[in-house]
Design a protein around this motif. Structure first.
Motif, PDB file in Angstrom:
ATOM      1  N   LYS A  37     -11.520  10.887  38.823  1.00  0.00           N
ATOM      2  CA  LYS A  37     -11.825   9.553  39.373  1.00  0.00           C
ATOM      3  C   LYS A  37     -13.321   9.308  39.458  1.00  0.00           C
ATOM      4  N   GLY A  38     -14.129  10.343  39.550  1.00  0.00           N
ATOM      5  CA  GLY A  38     -15.573  10.179  39.585  1.00  0.00           C
ATOM      6  C   GLY A  38     -16.218  10.111  38.213  1.00  0.00           C
ATOM      7  N   LYS A  39     -15.416  10.262  37.167  1.00  0.00           N
ATOM      8  CA  LYS A  39     -15.938  10.267  35.803  1.00  0.00           C
ATOM      9  C   LYS A  39     -15.354   9.141  34.951  1.00  0.00           C
ATOM     10  N   SER A  40     -14.641   8.213  35.569  1.00  0.00           N
ATOM     11  CA  SER A  40     -13.889   7.225  34.799  1.00  0.00           C
ATOM     12  C   SER A  40     -14.346   5.789  35.009  1.00  0.00           C
ATOM     13  N   GLY A  41     -15.550   5.592  35.509  1.00  0.00           N
ATOM     14  CA  GLY A  41     -16.055   4.237  35.721  1.00  0.00           C
ATOM     15  C   GLY A  41     -16.354   3.539  34.402  1.00  0.00           C
ATOM     16  N   THR A  42     -16.419   2.228  34.450  1.00  0.00           N
ATOM     17  CA  THR A  42     -16.767   1.440  33.273  1.00  0.00           C
ATOM     18  C   THR A  42     -18.131   1.884  32.763  1.00  0.00           C
ATOM     19  N   GLY A  43     -18.196   2.201  31.483  1.00  0.00           N
ATOM     20  CA  GLY A  43     -19.454   2.626  30.864  1.00  0.00           C
ATOM     21  C   GLY A  43     -19.737   4.111  30.996  1.00  0.00           C
ATOM     22  N   PHE A  44     -18.890   4.849  31.708  1.00  0.00           N
ATOM     23  CA  PHE A  44     -19.088   6.297  31.854  1.00  0.00           C
ATOM     24  C   PHE A  44     -18.668   7.001  30.564  1.00  0.00           C
ATOM     25  N   GLY A  45     -19.273   8.153  30.301  1.00  0.00           N
ATOM     26  CA  GLY A  45     -18.895   8.964  29.149  1.00  0.00           C
ATOM     27  C   GLY A  45     -19.289   8.377  27.811  1.00  0.00           C
ATOM     28  N   PRO A  46     -20.478   7.742  27.691  1.00  0.00           N
ATOM     29  CA  PRO A  46     -20.845   7.184  26.387  1.00  0.00           C
ATOM     30  C   PRO A  46     -20.917   8.277  25.322  1.00  0.00           C
ATOM     31  N   LEU A  47     -20.453   7.935  24.122  1.00  0.00           N
ATOM     32  CA  LEU A  47     -20.410   8.859  22.992  1.00  0.00           C
ATOM     33  C   LEU A  47     -21.399   8.430  21.917  1.00  0.00           C
ATOM     34  N   GLY A  48     -21.910   9.398  21.165  1.00  0.00           N
ATOM     35  CA  GLY A  48     -22.746   9.063  20.020  1.00  0.00           C
ATOM     36  C   GLY A  48     -24.147   9.625  20.151  1.00  0.00           C
ATOM     37  N   PRO A  49     -25.032   9.287  19.270  1.00  0.00           N
ATOM     38  CA  PRO A  49     -25.037   8.075  18.464  1.00  0.00           C
ATOM     39  C   PRO A  49     -24.165   8.115  17.215  1.00  0.00           C
ATOM     40  N   TRP A  50     -23.723   9.296  16.812  1.00  0.00           N
ATOM     41  CA  TRP A  50     -22.830   9.365  15.664  1.00  0.00           C
ATOM     42  C   TRP A  50     -21.957  10.599  15.750  1.00  0.00           C
ATOM     43  N   LEU A  51     -20.984  10.660  14.854  1.00  0.00           N
ATOM     44  CA  LEU A  51     -20.098  11.813  14.749  1.00  0.00           C
ATOM     45  C   LEU A  51     -20.672  12.740  13.680  1.00  0.00           C
ATOM     46  N   VAL A  52     -20.931  13.974  14.056  1.00  0.00           N
ATOM     47  CA  VAL A  52     -21.408  14.983  13.113  1.00  0.00           C
ATOM     48  C   VAL A  52     -20.168  15.715  12.620  1.00  0.00           C
ATOM     49  N   THR A  53     -19.893  15.601  11.328  1.00  0.00           N
ATOM     50  CA  THR A  53     -18.638  16.125  10.793  1.00  0.00           C
ATOM     51  C   THR A  53     -18.594  17.649  10.823  1.00  0.00           C
ATOM     52  N   GLN A  54     -17.377  18.146  10.853  1.00  0.00           N
ATOM     53  CA  GLN A  54     -17.114  19.583  10.955  1.00  0.00           C
ATOM     54  C   GLN A  54     -17.907  20.385   9.923  1.00  0.00           C
ATOM     55  N   ASP A  55     -17.982  19.900   8.684  1.00  0.00           N
ATOM     56  CA  ASP A  55     -18.674  20.646   7.622  1.00  0.00           C
ATOM     57  C   ASP A  55     -20.182  20.718   7.840  1.00  0.00           C
ATOM     58  N   GLU A  56     -20.722  19.883   8.709  1.00  0.00           N
ATOM     59  CA  GLU A  56     -22.163  19.886   8.994  1.00  0.00           C
ATOM     60  C   GLU A  56     -22.542  20.811  10.151  1.00  0.00           C
ATOM     61  N   VAL A  57     -21.549  21.358  10.834  1.00  0.00           N
ATOM     62  CA  VAL A  57     -21.806  22.215  11.990  1.00  0.00           C
ATOM     63  C   VAL A  57     -21.460  23.653  11.613  1.00  0.00           C
ATOM     64  N   LYS A  58     -22.495  24.451  11.435  1.00  0.00           N
ATOM     65  CA  LYS A  58     -22.304  25.842  11.013  1.00  0.00           C
ATOM     66  C   LYS A  58     -21.505  26.630  12.048  1.00  0.00           C
ATOM     67  N   ASP A  59     -21.865  26.474  13.329  1.00  0.00           N
ATOM     68  CA  ASP A  59     -21.196  27.200  14.403  1.00  0.00           C
ATOM     69  C   ASP A  59     -21.185  26.336  15.662  1.00  0.00           C
TER      70      ASP A  59
END
Length: 146
Positions: A37-59
């Motif tokens: 309930k303390g983490k679910s406010g409007t605008g909470f948990g912003p994501l990004g700026p982009w998705l780094v694909t699995q193949d770009e993450v070595k570990d």
């Protein structure tokens, strides 16, 4: 529901991104400390700026994390210190909920949160937060009145 074996769990990960794990501690602690309930406010948990694909993450267990407030270092950490790694988290969650394409699993925050400070140093209106993960870019939010 589809069970995901731990050894195959990364095959189900499309990629990784930054999430600002915002918490309203006063609301979270009111009438008992339910985290969600303390983490679910409007605008909470912003994501990004982009998705780094699995193949770009070595570990995924070797990524540096940081957060600054008003230019001051607040949080520093690495995914190598996660209590449970990405493989285990995906495997575990798949045991009690269906994971669909596009679902996001957030994994917490590095050391240095205000709640753990003595005394706590809470965010206030006007504070400038910047956070990032090595190679993933960064986010910036300014704290505003609710």
């Amino acid at each position: 529901a589809r069970y995901v074996a731990e050894q195959d769990a990364l095959d189900d990960v499309a990629g990784y991104t930054i999430c600002n794990d915002v918490s309203a501690r006063d609301f979270q602690m009111e009438r008992g400390g339910q985290w969600v309930k303390g983490k679910s406010g409007t605008g909470f948990g912003p994501l990004g700026p982009w998705l780094v694909t699995q193949d770009e993450v070595k570990d995924p267990q070797a990524l540096d994390l940081w957060l600054d407030v008003n230019g001051e270092k607040r949080q520093r950490g690495s995914t190598k210190t996660m209590i449970f790694g990405v493989r285990h988290v995906v495997h575990y969650v798949s045991q009690f909920m269906t994971l669909d394409a596009g679902d996001v699993i957030t994994t917490g925050t590095p050391p240095g949160v205000a709640l753990g400070m003595k005394p706590p140093v809470w965010l206030k209106i006007g504070d400038d937060t910047r956070l990032g993960i090595s190679g993933f870019g960064e986010q910036r939010q300014i704290v505003v009145k609710e």
